[in-house]
Enzyme design. Structure first.
Site, PDB file in Angstrom:
ATOM      1  N   ASP A  31       0.848  -1.190   0.000  1.00  0.00           N
ATOM      2  CA  ASP A  31       0.000   0.000   0.000  1.00  0.00           C
ATOM      3  C   ASP A  31       0.887   1.244   0.000  1.00  0.00           C
ATOM      4  OD1 ASP A  31      -3.223   0.321   0.656  1.00  0.00           O
ATOM      5  OD2 ASP A  31      -2.054   2.120   1.115  1.00  0.00           O
ATOM      6  N   ARG A 155     -16.931 -10.137  -4.874  1.00  0.00           N
ATOM      7  CA  ARG A 155     -18.362  -9.965  -4.589  1.00  0.00           C
ATOM      8  C   ARG A 155     -18.506  -9.995  -3.081  1.00  0.00           C
ATOM      9  NH1 ARG A 155     -20.239 -14.574  -8.826  1.00  0.00           N
ATOM     10  NH2 ARG A 155     -21.072 -13.266 -10.486  1.00  0.00           N
ATOM     11  N   LYS A 208     -18.862  -8.166 -13.537  1.00  0.00           N
ATOM     12  CA  LYS A 208     -18.941  -7.340 -12.331  1.00  0.00           C
ATOM     13  C   LYS A 208     -19.778  -6.089 -12.581  1.00  0.00           C
ATOM     14  CE  LYS A 208     -18.068  -5.515  -8.326  1.00  0.00           C
ATOM     15  NZ  LYS A 208     -16.750  -5.177  -7.841  1.00  0.00           N
ATOM     16  N   ARG A 215     -28.385  -3.812 -10.125  1.00  0.00           N
ATOM     17  CA  ARG A 215     -28.877  -3.359  -8.817  1.00  0.00           C
ATOM     18  C   ARG A 215     -29.173  -1.860  -8.832  1.00  0.00           C
ATOM     19  NH1 ARG A 215     -24.485  -4.912  -4.834  1.00  0.00           N
ATOM     20  NH2 ARG A 215     -25.998  -4.218  -3.260  1.00  0.00           N
ATOM     21  N   HIS A 246     -45.111 -11.619  -6.206  1.00  0.00           N
ATOM     22  CA  HIS A 246     -45.113 -12.235  -7.533  1.00  0.00           C
ATOM     23  C   HIS A 246     -43.815 -13.029  -7.685  1.00  0.00           C
ATOM     24  CE1 HIS A 246     -44.971 -12.745 -11.855  1.00  0.00           C
ATOM     25  NE2 HIS A 246     -46.206 -12.259 -11.956  1.00  0.00           N
ATOM     26  N   CYS A 262     -19.214   0.942  -5.526  1.00  0.00           N
ATOM     27  CA  CYS A 262     -19.584   0.047  -6.631  1.00  0.00           C
ATOM     28  C   CYS A 262     -20.797   0.548  -7.407  1.00  0.00           C
ATOM     29  CB  CYS A 262     -19.838  -1.352  -6.091  1.00  0.00           C
ATOM     30  SG  CYS A 262     -18.368  -2.155  -5.433  1.00  0.00           S
TER      31      CYS A 262
END
Length: 429
Positions: A31, A155, A208, A215, A246, A262
């Site tokens: 990092d 995910r 992805k 969504r 339904h 995301c």
């Protein structure tokens, strides 16, 4: 056993590194932030995530995971490099791949024959072949002949990251069959979920983006239906719950907007690449526009409710409950609370904020004053923006003002209205 270097120790990179270390691999975490490197080497997680503190401390104590700021060293030592660096949006809403490019250049300087490079960072389709691959080949090595290249998207849901990383399906697509099979063998060591092999690397990149765009679009539909229901005097939450009986309907829940790294960003990656090829992603663009406008719909709900009391925003103290983008996390990336706070301040309101997860300095950086929950509930108007569990316990007798805007459907309107409180919410008349 392979030695793994993980580039980027953020919300996904650090759990990924820790899980591979737990599985017995030697892992070097990389990092550019020295504070993050120092914390990790002490076994302290810089990220709030259930179970990560204990897991990190365990693997650091065992010497399985070490962090460094020297990416070239890590690339030279490792034979598997996993890239999990951030890919934000630029001001023009195009992808900012500067971190991906930088990490690729670093890896290329330590790349060796037999190495495998795995990209987990969310990127526009064709990024691996069009941008990353040429940089890696600056090493003088050739893909497929000398090294492998794979794309596999994570995910994982914040606050449940470790479980989802080890139980969700994992999509893997490589530059060639050998790369793909090697990555499948690797990830099989840390996941109980199904591993889904797709035919090539660009398909994996697209998967992805499709998931998160689905969504985002579903939420946009729910938000538009909620606004229409408000105008008709219909409780959209009740209607959506009934519609979802339904067997082929799964409407999401409306709210004050979409945040996180995301859903609010990935659709633009599809738009960018589609429009570069002359294809207009109209539905995806419209969905993004609807969701980005939701904080301003909340602003209008505030104005209307205050107006019903004879007050205005300029004369009012507004208490915001929650600036994290979702419940029970500390993540404020792309939070819809930020544009709402900006708009309220611009309208002349005095804005205070309570969030049990977010640090006070982050709240202050948004231009608001951090306060206790009790203090926030004394404001003229209270606006619930984040569905933290703590807020589910709010009762009418805890509220001192006359206006409550509940942008998340976690409280029942009737008991507030019975006490004379003006209660409005997204999709609730």
């Amino acid at each position: 056993m392979d030695l793994i270097a993980v580039f980027g120790l953020g919300h996904i990179g650090l759990p990924t590194a820790a899980l591979f270390a737990k599985a017995g691999f030697e892992v070097i975490g990389v990092d550019i932030n020295p504070d993050i490197v120092n914390l990790i080497n002490q076994g302290i997680s810089p990220i709030i995530e259930p179970g990560l503190d204990e897991l990190l401390l365990e693997v650091v104590k065992k010497g399985k995971l070490k962090a460094t700021g020297d990416g070239e060293y890590a690339a030279r030592k490792a034979n598997i490099m996993i890239m999990v660096v951030p890919t934000p949006l630029s001001a023009d809403r195009s992808s900012d791949l500067s971190a991906v490019i930088s990490a690729s250049k670093t890896i290329s300087k330590g790349l060796k024959k037999g190495d495998l490079v795995i990209v987990e960072s969310t990127v526009p389709p064709t990024t691996c072949e069009r941008i990353i691959l040429p940089i890696l080949e600056e090493s003088g090595l050739k893909v497929s002949k000398d090294f492998g290249l794979v794309y596999t998207p994570e995910r994982a849901l914040p606050n449940n990251t470790l479980y989802e990383m080890t139980h969700n399906a994992r999509v893997i697509g490589g530059i060639d069959e050998k790369s793909t099979e090697r990555a499948i063998t690797l990830y099989d060591k840390i996941t109980k979920g199904e591993i889904v092999k797709v035919k090539d690397i660009v398909t994996a990149e697209m998967v992805k983006l499709m998931e998160n765009t689905y969504r985002d679009t579903n939420i946009a539909l729910a938000n538009e239906l909620a606004i229409i229901c408000e105008s008709l005097g219909i409780d959209a939450i009740d209607a959506i719950e009934a519609a979802n009986y339904h067997p082929r309907v799964n409407l999401h829940i409306p709210g004050p907007g979409v945040g996180g790294h995301c859903l609010s960003i990935d659709p633009y990656f599809i738009v960018e690449m589609a429009e570069a090829r002359g294809v207009h992603a109209r539905l995806i663009r419209t969905a993004r526009q609807i969701n980005e406008e939701m904080p301003y719909h909340v602003l209008q709900l505030i104005k209307d409710a205050l107006n019903d009391t004879g007050a205005s925003i300029q004369d009012s103290n507004i208490g915001i409950l929650g600036v994290a983008y979702k419940g029970n996390v500390a993540d404020t990336r792309e939070t819809p609370s930020k544009p709402l706070i900006d708009a309220l301040i611009q309208e002349g309101a005095q804005v205070v904020v309570h969030d049990p997860y977010v640090k006070n300095e982050i709240i202050k950086a948004m231009g608001a004053e951090p306060v206790t929950l009790k203090e926030a509930l004394k404001c003229d108007c209270i606006v619930l923006m984040t569905d933290h569990d703590e807020y589910r316990e709010i009762e009418p007798n805890m509220i001192h003002g006359r206006v409550f805007i509940c942008a998340r459907p976690i409280l029942q309107p009737e008991k507030f209205k019975e006490k004379g409180i003006i209660f409005k919410g997204v999709g609730r008349p």
